[in-house]
Motif scaffolding. Structure first.
Motif, mmCIF file in Angstrom:
data_model
loop_
_atom_site.group_PDB
_atom_site.id
_atom_site.type_symbol
_atom_site.label_atom_id
_atom_site.label_comp_id
_atom_site.label_asym_id
_atom_site.label_seq_id
_atom_site.Cartn_x
_atom_site.Cartn_y
_atom_site.Cartn_z
ATOM 1 N N ALA A 139 0.831 -1.198 0.000
ATOM 2 C CA ALA A 139 0.000 0.000 0.000
ATOM 3 C C ALA A 139 0.867 1.251 0.000
ATOM 4 O O ALA A 139 1.788 1.388 0.809
ATOM 5 N N ILE A 140 0.565 2.163 -0.926
ATOM 6 C CA ILE A 140 1.293 3.425 -1.041
ATOM 7 C C ILE A 140 0.289 4.550 -1.241
ATOM 8 O O ILE A 140 -0.669 4.418 -2.012
ATOM 9 N N VAL A 141 0.502 5.670 -0.565
ATOM 10 C CA VAL A 141 -0.254 6.896 -0.798
ATOM 11 C C VAL A 141 0.610 7.826 -1.638
ATOM 12 O O VAL A 141 1.798 8.002 -1.353
ATOM 13 N N PHE A 142 0.005 8.410 -2.677
ATOM 14 C CA PHE A 142 0.743 9.247 -3.617
ATOM 15 C C PHE A 142 0.273 10.701 -3.507
ATOM 16 O O PHE A 142 -0.887 11.006 -3.796
ATOM 17 N N GLY A 143 1.179 11.582 -3.109
ATOM 18 C CA GLY A 143 0.906 13.013 -3.152
ATOM 19 C C GLY A 143 1.582 13.599 -4.373
ATOM 20 O O GLY A 143 2.815 13.571 -4.476
ATOM 21 N N TYR A 144 0.778 14.118 -5.307
ATOM 22 C CA TYR A 144 1.332 14.652 -6.559
ATOM 23 C C TYR A 144 1.244 16.172 -6.527
ATOM 24 O O TYR A 144 0.151 16.749 -6.443
ATOM 25 N N TYR A 145 2.395 16.835 -6.586
ATOM 26 C CA TYR A 145 2.501 18.284 -6.511
ATOM 27 C C TYR A 145 3.073 18.808 -7.836
ATOM 28 O O TYR A 145 3.926 18.165 -8.437
ATOM 29 N N SER A 146 2.626 19.989 -8.243
ATOM 30 C CA SER A 146 3.142 20.538 -9.495
ATOM 31 C C SER A 146 3.270 22.049 -9.404
ATOM 32 O O SER A 146 2.704 22.690 -8.501
ATOM 33 N N ALA A 147 4.017 22.619 -10.342
ATOM 34 C CA ALA A 147 4.131 24.068 -10.434
ATOM 35 C C ALA A 147 2.743 24.656 -10.641
ATOM 36 O O ALA A 147 1.886 24.070 -11.313
ATOM 37 N N ALA A 148 2.497 25.824 -10.074
ATOM 38 C CA ALA A 148 1.148 26.387 -10.053
ATOM 39 C C ALA A 148 0.614 26.741 -11.430
ATOM 40 O O ALA A 148 -0.599 26.858 -11.615
ATOM 41 N N PHE A 149 1.497 26.898 -12.416
ATOM 42 C CA PHE A 149 0.991 27.263 -13.749
ATOM 43 C C PHE A 149 0.400 26.070 -14.490
ATOM 44 O O PHE A 149 -0.242 26.238 -15.537
ATOM 45 N N LEU A 150 0.596 24.851 -13.981
ATOM 46 C CA LEU A 150 0.041 23.661 -14.611
ATOM 47 C C LEU A 150 -1.355 23.377 -14.064
ATOM 48 O O LEU A 150 -1.573 23.421 -12.855
ATOM 49 N N ARG A 151 -2.273 23.057 -14.958
ATOM 50 C CA ARG A 151 -3.619 22.682 -14.527
ATOM 51 C C ARG A 151 -3.522 21.391 -13.716
ATOM 52 O O ARG A 151 -2.864 20.437 -14.123
ATOM 53 N N PRO A 152 -4.182 21.323 -12.549
ATOM 54 C CA PRO A 152 -4.101 20.111 -11.725
ATOM 55 C C PRO A 152 -4.797 18.928 -12.383
ATOM 56 O O PRO A 152 -5.638 19.094 -13.268
ATOM 57 N N GLN A 153 -4.448 17.740 -11.944
ATOM 58 C CA GLN A 153 -5.072 16.537 -12.484
ATOM 59 C C GLN A 153 -6.546 16.453 -12.122
ATOM 60 O O GLN A 153 -7.337 15.852 -12.851
ATOM 61 N N VAL A 154 -6.918 16.996 -10.966
ATOM 62 C CA VAL A 154 -8.308 16.933 -10.528
ATOM 63 C C VAL A 154 -8.793 18.328 -10.165
ATOM 64 O O VAL A 154 -8.001 19.227 -9.863
ATOM 65 N N ASN A 155 -10.113 18.508 -10.184
ATOM 66 C CA ASN A 155 -10.733 19.776 -9.826
ATOM 67 C C ASN A 155 -11.231 19.685 -8.394
ATOM 68 O O ASN A 155 -12.295 19.130 -8.126
ATOM 69 N N TRP A 156 -10.466 20.251 -7.457
ATOM 70 C CA TRP A 156 -10.817 20.142 -6.048
ATOM 71 C C TRP A 156 -12.109 20.877 -5.725
ATOM 72 O O TRP A 156 -12.820 20.508 -4.783
ATOM 73 N N ASN A 157 -12.437 21.934 -6.478
ATOM 74 C CA ASN A 157 -13.698 22.634 -6.246
ATOM 75 C C ASN A 157 -14.888 21.694 -6.382
ATOM 76 O O ASN A 157 -15.884 21.828 -5.677
ATOM 77 N N VAL A 158 -14.784 20.741 -7.295
ATOM 78 C CA VAL A 158 -15.870 19.803 -7.543
ATOM 79 C C VAL A 158 -15.793 18.609 -6.589
ATOM 80 O O VAL A 158 -16.811 18.148 -6.069
ATOM 81 N N LEU A 159 -14.585 18.110 -6.363
ATOM 82 C CA LEU A 159 -14.430 16.869 -5.612
ATOM 83 C C LEU A 159 -14.663 17.028 -4.112
ATOM 84 O O LEU A 159 -15.264 16.150 -3.475
ATOM 85 N N LEU A 160 -14.166 18.112 -3.538
ATOM 86 C CA LEU A 160 -14.213 18.240 -2.085
ATOM 87 C C LEU A 160 -15.578 18.728 -1.623
ATOM 88 O O LEU A 160 -16.101 19.730 -2.127
ATOM 89 N N ALA A 161 -16.158 18.045 -0.664
ATOM 90 C CA ALA A 161 -17.449 18.442 -0.106
ATOM 91 C C ALA A 161 -17.339 19.835 0.515
ATOM 92 O O ALA A 161 -16.268 20.255 0.961
ATOM 93 N N GLU A 162 -18.460 20.541 0.555
ATOM 94 C CA GLU A 162 -18.461 21.879 1.138
ATOM 95 C C GLU A 162 -17.987 21.847 2.589
ATOM 96 O O GLU A 162 -17.282 22.751 3.041
ATOM 97 N N SER A 163 -18.380 20.823 3.323
ATOM 98 C CA SER A 163 -17.956 20.716 4.718
ATOM 99 C C SER A 163 -16.449 20.579 4.835
ATOM 100 O O SER A 163 -15.826 21.111 5.765
ATOM 101 N N THR A 164 -15.827 19.858 3.892
ATOM 102 C CA THR A 164 -14.369 19.724 3.890
ATOM 103 C C THR A 164 -13.717 21.056 3.563
ATOM 104 O O THR A 164 -12.762 21.482 4.237
ATOM 105 N N GLN A 165 -14.226 21.734 2.563
ATOM 106 C CA GLN A 165 -13.639 23.001 2.139
ATOM 107 C C GLN A 165 -13.736 24.062 3.230
ATOM 108 O O GLN A 165 -12.803 24.857 3.418
ATOM 109 N N ARG A 166 -14.840 24.070 3.979
ATOM 110 C CA ARG A 166 -15.021 25.089 5.024
ATOM 111 C C ARG A 166 -13.963 24.989 6.111
ATOM 112 O O ARG A 166 -13.621 25.993 6.746
ATOM 113 N N ASN A 167 -13.442 23.813 6.341
ATOM 114 C CA ASN A 167 -12.488 23.602 7.435
ATOM 115 C C ASN A 167 -11.029 23.733 7.017
ATOM 116 O O ASN A 167 -10.129 23.494 7.820
ATOM 117 N N LEU A 168 -10.773 24.107 5.770
ATOM 118 C CA LEU A 168 -9.401 24.205 5.286
ATOM 119 C C LEU A 168 -8.770 25.530 5.689
ATOM 120 O O LEU A 168 -9.429 26.575 5.708
#
Length: 278
Positions: free
Chosen positions: A217-246
């Motif tokens: 089992a491995i967890v993968f954290g993928y980080y990139s330069a800010a000018f690159l579009r991310p692999q996923v859209n966190w605005n869509v994926l993360l629940a509102e309750s999760t986003q409020r606590n960030l």
């Protein structure tokens, strides 16, 4: 038959190495292995939460077997971890990981993805690729992305360790990838609790788990330069309750603020400091 462990891995596994020594290996070889980042208790706890996250992902209708990636369901992939358990948000922000991200990619980075892969007995390899090549067509001139691999089990050739092509982080265009790449790949070796820092340009694939009863089992954290579009859209994926606590910092790293892909204020106000080097 697996080739002997490379001298690069042997050097990375030496204990009590400094950050600079690890980073020198990362720049030279495209990866480094940092031991004892997680305690045994942390490894056990996070691994249990990963298994629960896999179950919850399937319950939410996000399957953990992706036929286009893996030949069979022995390869378990868990997506959107940041919304499944707070422990993965904490892992994403670990200072040890962020230290490498800032040193390699730079201060202006985003979290492009955060996933996990559990290779069970019988798991087979996916297609070979470079992570930067997935989000940017090239030429790959700088380390504009990187992966932090959190090892929740001992990782070795027989249980499906990630396999990499030595020095392939120096390849700048797809046409230069050797046709015999798979024949020359090496397997990572790392103890549970270690992190493997991998340059996004390094060509690699998942290994095959040929053991009878051992999971990897491995967890993968993928980080990139800010000018690159991310692999996923966190605005869509993360629940509102999760986003409020960030925290504000986490929101910025996940690209959740209204402003995106902008030069820093300091840079805009002081254009005289712009480097003329290409």
């Amino acid at each position: 038959m697996e080739k002997p462990i490379s001298t690069e891995i042997q050097r990375s596994l030496v204990k009590n190495r400094t950050f600079d020594e690890h980073f020198d290996d990362l720049e030279a070889n495209g990866f480094c292995v940092v031991e004892n980042v997680l305690t045994a208790n942390e490894v056990s706890g996070i691994r249990k939460k990963l298994l629960l996250a896999a179950t919850e992902s399937n319950r939410r209708g996000v399957p953990t077997h992706i036929p286009s990636l893996d030949p069979n369901d022995a390869n378990v992939r868990v997506f959107n971890l940041l919304d499944l358990d707070p422990v993965f948000l904490e892992l994403m922000e670990r200072p040890k990981a962020i230290q490498f991200v800032k040193a390699l990619v730079g201060d202006d980075f985003i979290v492009s993805n955060f996933t996990a892969n559990i290779a069970r007995p019988g798991a087979q390899s996916m297609h070979a690729h470079s992570d930067l090549g997935i989000v940017f067509p090239g030429p790959w001139l700088k380390p504009w992305s990187m992966n932090v691999l959190w090892c929740l089990d001992d990782v070795h050739h027989d249980n499906g360790a990630t396999r990499y092509l030595p020095n392939s982080h120096k390849i700048t265009r797809a046409k230069d990838v050797p046709t015999d790449m798979l024949d020359n790949m090496q397997s990572f070796n790392a103890k549970a609790g270690s992190i493997i820092i991998m340059d996004g340009r390094l060509w690699h694939t998942s290994g095959e788990n040929v053991t009878e009863n051992e999971e990897r089992a491995i967890v993968f954290g993928y980080y990139s330069a800010a000018f690159l579009r991310p692999q996923v859209n966190w605005n869509v994926l993360l629940a509102e309750s999760t986003q409020r606590n960030l925290s504000p910092q986490t929101r910025r790293w996940l690209g959740l603020n209204g402003t995106a892909n902008m030069l820093s204020v300091d840079f805009v106000e002081r254009p005289d400091q712009l480097s003329t080097q290409e």
